[in-house]
Design a protein around this motif. Structure first.
Motif, PDB file in Angstrom:
ATOM      1  N   ALA A  99       0.814  -1.214   0.000  1.00 24.71           N
ATOM      2  CA  ALA A  99       0.000   0.000   0.000  1.00 24.71           C
ATOM      3  C   ALA A  99       0.851   1.270   0.000  1.00 24.71           C
ATOM      4  CB  ALA A  99      -0.939   0.000   1.206  1.00 24.71           C
ATOM      5  N   ASN A 100       1.925   1.285   0.784  1.00 23.44           N
ATOM      6  CA  ASN A 100       2.661   2.552   0.915  1.00 23.44           C
ATOM      7  C   ASN A 100       3.345   2.990  -0.376  1.00 23.44           C
ATOM      8  OD1 ASN A 100       3.182   4.699   2.766  1.00 23.44           O
ATOM      9  ND2 ASN A 100       5.353   4.111   2.733  1.00 23.44           N
ATOM     10  N   VAL A 101       3.707   2.012  -1.212  1.00 20.74           N
ATOM     11  CA  VAL A 101       4.353   2.350  -2.484  1.00 20.74           C
ATOM     12  C   VAL A 101       3.366   3.137  -3.355  1.00 20.74           C
ATOM     13  CG1 VAL A 101       5.315   1.373  -4.613  1.00 20.74           C
ATOM     14  CG2 VAL A 101       5.959   0.404  -2.384  1.00 20.74           C
ATOM     15  N   TYR A 146       0.453   4.647  -2.201  1.00 21.61           N
ATOM     16  CA  TYR A 146       0.008   5.828  -1.451  1.00 21.61           C
ATOM     17  C   TYR A 146       1.028   6.956  -1.557  1.00 21.61           C
ATOM     18  CZ  TYR A 146      -1.589   8.558   2.582  1.00 21.61           C
ATOM     19  OH  TYR A 146      -2.015   9.558   3.408  1.00 21.61           O
ATOM     20  N   SER A 147       2.299   6.587  -1.432  1.00 20.00           N
ATOM     21  CA  SER A 147       3.361   7.578  -1.463  1.00 20.00           C
ATOM     22  C   SER A 147       3.502   8.206  -2.856  1.00 20.00           C
ATOM     23  CB  SER A 147       4.674   6.903  -1.040  1.00 20.00           C
ATOM     24  OG  SER A 147       5.771   7.693  -1.373  1.00 20.00           O
ATOM     25  N   PRO A 202      -1.311  -6.725  -1.023  1.00 20.05           N
ATOM     26  CA  PRO A 202      -1.632  -7.721   0.016  1.00 20.05           C
ATOM     27  C   PRO A 202      -1.934  -7.117   1.379  1.00 20.05           C
ATOM     28  CG  PRO A 202       0.706  -7.756  -0.502  1.00 20.05           C
ATOM     29  CD  PRO A 202       0.056  -6.835  -1.499  1.00 20.05           C
ATOM     30  N   ASP A 203      -1.590  -5.838   1.589  1.00 19.82           N
ATOM     31  CA  ASP A 203      -1.910  -5.229   2.887  1.00 19.82           C
ATOM     32  C   ASP A 203      -3.120  -4.298   2.806  1.00 19.82           C
ATOM     33  OD1 ASP A 203      -0.387  -3.434   1.397  1.00 19.82           O
ATOM     34  OD2 ASP A 203       0.794  -2.707   3.097  1.00 19.82           O
ATOM     35  N   PRO A 208      -6.990  -5.010   2.813  1.00 15.23           N
ATOM     36  CA  PRO A 208      -8.120  -5.939   2.851  1.00 15.23           C
ATOM     37  C   PRO A 208      -9.408  -5.233   2.438  1.00 15.23           C
ATOM     38  CG  PRO A 208      -7.697  -5.137   5.058  1.00 15.23           C
ATOM     39  CD  PRO A 208      -6.665  -4.484   4.148  1.00 15.23           C
ATOM     40  N   GLU A 252     -11.896  -4.073   3.988  1.00 13.51           N
ATOM     41  CA  GLU A 252     -12.267  -2.900   4.788  1.00 13.51           C
ATOM     42  C   GLU A 252     -11.602  -1.617   4.301  1.00 13.51           C
ATOM     43  OE1 GLU A 252     -12.090  -5.852   5.823  1.00 13.51           O
ATOM     44  OE2 GLU A 252     -13.731  -6.156   7.230  1.00 13.51           O
ATOM     45  N   GLU A 253     -10.410  -1.733   3.713  1.00 15.19           N
ATOM     46  CA  GLU A 253      -9.671  -0.535   3.289  1.00 15.19           C
ATOM     47  C   GLU A 253      -9.654  -0.375   1.770  1.00 15.19           C
ATOM     48  OE1 GLU A 253      -8.996   1.428   5.544  1.00 15.19           O
ATOM     49  OE2 GLU A 253      -8.804   0.216   7.354  1.00 15.19           O
ATOM     50  N   GLU A 297     -10.560   3.147  -0.720  1.00  9.22           N
ATOM     51  CA  GLU A 297      -9.572   4.210  -0.883  1.00  9.22           C
ATOM     52  C   GLU A 297      -8.769   4.035  -2.183  1.00  9.22           C
ATOM     53  OE1 GLU A 297      -7.015   4.202   2.535  1.00  9.22           O
ATOM     54  OE2 GLU A 297      -5.629   5.652   1.678  1.00  9.22           O
ATOM     55  N   PHE A 298      -8.430   2.789  -2.508  1.00 12.62           N
ATOM     56  CA  PHE A 298      -7.635   2.518  -3.710  1.00 12.62           C
ATOM     57  C   PHE A 298      -8.520   2.177  -4.902  1.00 12.62           C
ATOM     58  CE2 PHE A 298      -4.828   1.838  -0.133  1.00 12.62           C
ATOM     59  CZ  PHE A 298      -3.700   2.541  -0.530  1.00 12.62           C
ATOM     60  N   LEU A 339      -8.151 -10.483  -2.396  1.00 14.97           N
ATOM     61  CA  LEU A 339      -7.574 -11.723  -1.870  1.00 14.97           C
ATOM     62  C   LEU A 339      -8.548 -12.386  -0.900  1.00 14.97           C
ATOM     63  CD1 LEU A 339      -4.956  -9.587  -2.216  1.00 14.97           C
ATOM     64  CD2 LEU A 339      -3.763 -11.659  -1.513  1.00 14.97           C
ATOM     65  N   ILE A 399     -16.547 -10.461  -0.121  1.00 15.26           N
ATOM     66  CA  ILE A 399     -15.355 -10.128  -0.911  1.00 15.26           C
ATOM     67  C   ILE A 399     -15.587 -10.519  -2.373  1.00 15.26           C
ATOM     68  CG2 ILE A 399     -12.891 -10.594  -1.270  1.00 15.26           C
ATOM     69  CD1 ILE A 399     -12.672 -11.085   1.780  1.00 15.26           C
ATOM     70  N   TYR A 422      -4.721  -1.965   7.720  1.00 14.11           N
ATOM     71  CA  TYR A 422      -4.009  -2.318   6.487  1.00 14.11           C
ATOM     72  C   TYR A 422      -3.192  -3.582   6.721  1.00 14.11           C
ATOM     73  CZ  TYR A 422      -5.365   2.415   5.183  1.00 14.11           C
ATOM     74  OH  TYR A 422      -6.088   3.558   4.904  1.00 14.11           O
ATOM     75  N   ILE A 423      -3.883  -4.711   6.713  1.00 15.33           N
ATOM     76  CA  ILE A 423      -3.226  -5.995   6.990  1.00 15.33           C
ATOM     77  C   ILE A 423      -3.694  -7.046   5.996  1.00 15.33           C
ATOM     78  CG2 ILE A 423      -2.751  -5.701   9.455  1.00 15.33           C
ATOM     79  CD1 ILE A 423      -5.476  -7.066   9.961  1.00 15.33           C
ATOM     80  N   PRO A 424      -2.933  -8.142   5.865  1.00 15.73           N
ATOM     81  CA  PRO A 424      -3.367  -9.203   4.961  1.00 15.73           C
ATOM     82  C   PRO A 424      -4.730  -9.773   5.368  1.00 15.73           C
ATOM     83  CG  PRO A 424      -1.078  -9.546   5.607  1.00 15.73           C
ATOM     84  CD  PRO A 424      -1.611  -8.426   6.456  1.00 15.73           C
ATOM     85  N   GLU A 425      -5.471 -10.190   4.355  1.00 15.91           N
ATOM     86  CA  GLU A 425      -6.787 -10.793   4.579  1.00 15.91           C
ATOM     87  C   GLU A 425      -6.708 -11.922   5.613  1.00 15.91           C
ATOM     88  OE1 GLU A 425      -9.851 -10.245   3.903  1.00 15.91           O
ATOM     89  OE2 GLU A 425     -10.661 -12.224   4.387  1.00 15.91           O
ATOM     90  N   ARG A 469       6.486  11.669   6.942  1.00 14.34           N
ATOM     91  CA  ARG A 469       5.236  12.143   6.346  1.00 14.34           C
ATOM     92  C   ARG A 469       4.234  10.997   6.349  1.00 14.34           C
ATOM     93  NH1 ARG A 469       5.391  10.548   0.815  1.00 14.34           N
ATOM     94  NH2 ARG A 469       7.434   9.666   0.387  1.00 14.34           N
ATOM     95  N   ILE A 523       1.487   4.396   4.928  1.00 14.29           N
ATOM     96  CA  ILE A 523       0.743   3.215   5.371  1.00 14.29           C
ATOM     97  C   ILE A 523       1.742   2.093   5.621  1.00 14.29           C
ATOM     98  CG2 ILE A 523      -0.932   1.441   4.694  1.00 14.29           C
ATOM     99  CD1 ILE A 523      -2.212   3.608   2.839  1.00 14.29           C
ATOM    100  N   TYR A 553       9.858   7.439  -2.534  1.00  7.24           N
ATOM    101  CA  TYR A 553       9.049   6.385  -3.148  1.00  7.24           C
ATOM    102  C   TYR A 553       8.281   5.563  -2.107  1.00  7.24           C
ATOM    103  CZ  TYR A 553      11.178   7.340  -7.656  1.00  7.24           C
ATOM    104  OH  TYR A 553      11.563   7.942  -8.824  1.00  7.24           O
TER     105      TYR A 553
END
Lengths: 256, 396
Positions: free
Chosen positions: A97-99, A101-102, A123-124, A126, A128-129, A132-133, A147, A159, B15-18, B275, B278, B291
């Motif tokens: 996600a951070n790649v 999001y950033s 993969p991070d 799920p 619930e989130e 946003e993406f 997934l 899902i 923000y975690i795996p399923e 900054r 996630i 990045y």
């Protein structure tokens, strides 16, 4: 423009995961061409992340090697756009996600569309989130891949109903990496998915041998292999592409 | 302050795996059930009071007050808790909750070893199996704590991936949890990670500010003007702040680890230099490159050596309710020595970051002002490394 679902038009799909830039992008490019020429139906382009929490030691290693080699999100998009001229099967990006999001989800998805990358696997992120993406992905025609895990139980239905592209069925508990046996009852998970959507499902995590691939492909629409391919890169480095071609051929033959 | 899915403004989330989603949903349900359960709370209070030694003292630091010549300084003595830090508050709560949920095994990450020792302690007390993940670098920096955990019956797993410090220990504990969920509770040590952890850990740590409020009202008859605590993930800080958030006259000050300085790359001051991002299950502030690759961070304090901060702190920062300042290694070491000599209290190097800020700020406040500093832990564990910092090699 390719579509993720095109990967499932050629019988059972073989999906190959490769971490971009391990050991360098030139090798990644040749490895992807070999995989495509030998029957791969979709390529998951891994954008490395410094802390890949869903990965086992093999793919973690690929992430560290690729970052140490200096790849960045921008370099990978430039690479993918050139590779597109040689390889026509669908591409999906797999990263954290951070790649995205950033980089800015909007800008990230726009670049995906420019490079004809039609799927995104996070993969991070799920269910619930997801919004946003997914709201951004939809705008640029990119499928955000859902997934489903062995622990999903009553979540499978909801899902599946909102899935697009394909559904990534996680074969077992734990992180990515080869496993001797897969004990999850994949068939019953797939049965519930089928009742709720026509989106195809591919099984990943732990698959490395043609026997495992055949077994899983009987229960689903395709298989995803990552660690076994990365292991060839780890072992043969820049000479890995031809070995990857042979391996992909054996795997695709097993699921035909 | 948190709403559904554990958001603090834009921060927090899951923000975690399923694979882990049902585990955190199950945890949230159990927590919502037990947090209002009188029997559970009675049992926890009993453990706090009779096992951990609560309430902890609020000590008037008379010499320090006189020496600094400004605000009246009180120290909240979490260092006097059983196991030597505030970590036991959260661990007793989570271990008891896990036990009620039928879990038989606790896993946890640790940086300095304080949370690992506390978790190993609770596991011993409650007859649970215990595995601690600790960065290999930290197992070297904190060898004594590794021995304590083993002595308490825990298995210590040195983590060699990445920078081999706290963030890698968290990653590895998360990976272990995805492998084994049915009998295992991940006893997260700070106000971070996916919902409901930031809320659960805050609630268990909020006993700190609940006590400060009662104690200061009883001795001074009024609220303090400032509450100061160190911030890594931020559990002792949120515990110290929580019951004062609605008291707008109370300044809340979190002290981050600047390492060699916030203008260098060798820093762990997340709010000051990072900054929004996630990672590790949450949206919050992180030290990262352009990045989004998580930055290798540095602090002399293994407990503050983390590239992120709890989501509620990110929110308190954004809305201006709390201030976050950066304290260098050098300032923290000076404060470590200062408090030892002035008050005869050896603070953890983490807590010394809060003491260092007070040393700078107290003189700017008038003598009728009151400042409370949370001494989150005791400093025995740090003696060897501080001696090394000063060029003296001692055998532990």
């Amino acid at each position: 423009m390719s579509k993720v679902s095109d990967a499932f038009k050629n019988g059972k799909a073989f999906i190959a995961f490769i971490t971009c830039g391990d050991p360098d992008l030139e090798t990644t490019g040749r490895a992807i061409e070999e995989a495509a020429n030998n029957g791969a139906d979709l390529i998951e382009l891994g954008i490395p992340f410094s802390d890949p929490t869903a990965e086992g030691p093999v793919i973690q290693g690929a992430n560290y090697r690729a970052l140490a080699g200096g790849v960045t999100t921008d370099k990978i998009f430039d690479f993918a756009s050139k590779l597109r001229k040689k390889v026509s099967i669908p591409f999906a990006v797999m990263t954290y996600a951070n790649v995205v999001y950033s980089y800015g989800a909007e800008r990230f998805c726009e670049r995906c569309r420019e490079c004809d990358i039609s799927g995104l696997i996070l993969p991070d992120v799920p269910f619930e989130e997801k919004d946003e993406f997914d709201s951004v992905c939809k705008k640029f025609g990119v499928d955000l891949i859902s997934l489903i895990a062995p622990t999903s139980s009553q979540r499978v239905e909801v899902i599946a109903k909102s899935a697009s592209g394909f559904i990534y069925v996680v074969s077992s508990l734990g992180v990515t990496g080869e496993r001797k046996e897969i004990n999850t009852d994949i068939r019953s998970i797939v049965d519930i998915i089928r009742k709720n959507t026509s989106v195809p499902c591919a099984v990943g995590f732990g698959i490395s041998t043609p026997e495992q691939a055949k077994n899983m492909a009987e229960k689903a629409d395709g298989v995803i292999v990552g660690s076994a391919i990365i292991r060839l890169l780890e072992k043969y480095g820049r000479k890995a592409p031809s070995y990857i071609g042979e391996y992909v051929k054996a795997m695709k033959d097993a699921i035909r | 302050m948190s709403n559904r899915n554990g958001r603090f403004g834009p921060y927090g989330g899951q923000y975690i795996p399923e694979t882990l989603m049902n585990a955190v949903i199950e945890l949230e349900r159990a927590y919502n059930h037990y947090k209002g359960d009188p029997a559970f709370n009675e049992e926890l209070t009993k453990l706090f009071n009779e096992y951990a030694g609560r309430p902890s003292l609020l000590y008037y630091a008379k010499k320090m007050t006189k020496d600094l010549g400004g605000a009246k300084i009180y120290l909240k003595r979490e260092d006097l808790n059983h196991t030597g830090s505030h970590k036991i508050n959260n661990v007793l709560g989570q271990a008891l909750l896990a036990k009620k949920m039928g879990k038989t095994r606790l896993i946890a990450e640790t940086g300095a070893g304080q949370h690992g020792v506390a978790t190993a302690t609770a596991a011993a007390l409650l007859n649970m199996e215990c595995v601690i993940f600790m960065g290999e670098e930290d197992t070297k920096r904190q060898a004594l704590n590794v021995y304590r955990m083993k002595l308490l019956g825990a298995e210590v797993h040195p983590v060699k991936t990445g920078t081999a410090t706290l963030k890698d220990a968290v990653s590895e504990a998360m990976r272990e949890w995805t492998k084994r969920i049915a009998d295992t509770h991940y006893c997260l040590g700070s106000v971070m990670g996916p919902h409901p952890f930031p809320t659960i850990v805050r609630d268990f740590q909020s006993v700190i500010s609940k006590e400060i409020k009662q104690q200061i009202l009883s001795v001074e008859g009024r609220l303090p003007d400032a509450v100061v605590a160190c911030v890594g993930g931020g559990s002792n800080a949120i515990g110290s702040f929580y019951n004062f958030i609605n008291d707008s006259s109370v300044r809340l000050i979190g002290c981050e680890a600047a390492g060699r300085g916030i203008d260098t790359f060798e820093t762990a001051a997340t709010i000051n230099t990072g900054r929004s991002g996630i990672f590790h299950g949450m949206k919050s502030y992180f030290c990262q490159d352009s990045y989004g690759q998580i930055a290798p961070v540095y602090s002399i304090s293994a407990g503050l050596d983390y590239p992120g901060v709890g989501p509620e702190h990110a929110y308190l920062h954004d809305i201006g309710r709390a201030e976050y300042v950066a304290i260098t290694d050098e300032e923290a070491v000076n404060a470590f020595e200062y408090l030892s000599r002035t008050e005869g209290i050896i603070p953890a190097i983490e807590s010394a970051h809060a003491v260092a800020y007070a040393m700078k700020e107290a003189k700017n406040m008038s003598k009728d002002k009151i400042m409370v500093i949370t001494v989150s832990g005791r400093g025995d564990k740090d003696c060897a490394s501080i001696a090394r910092y000063r060029g003296e090699d001692i055998n532990e």
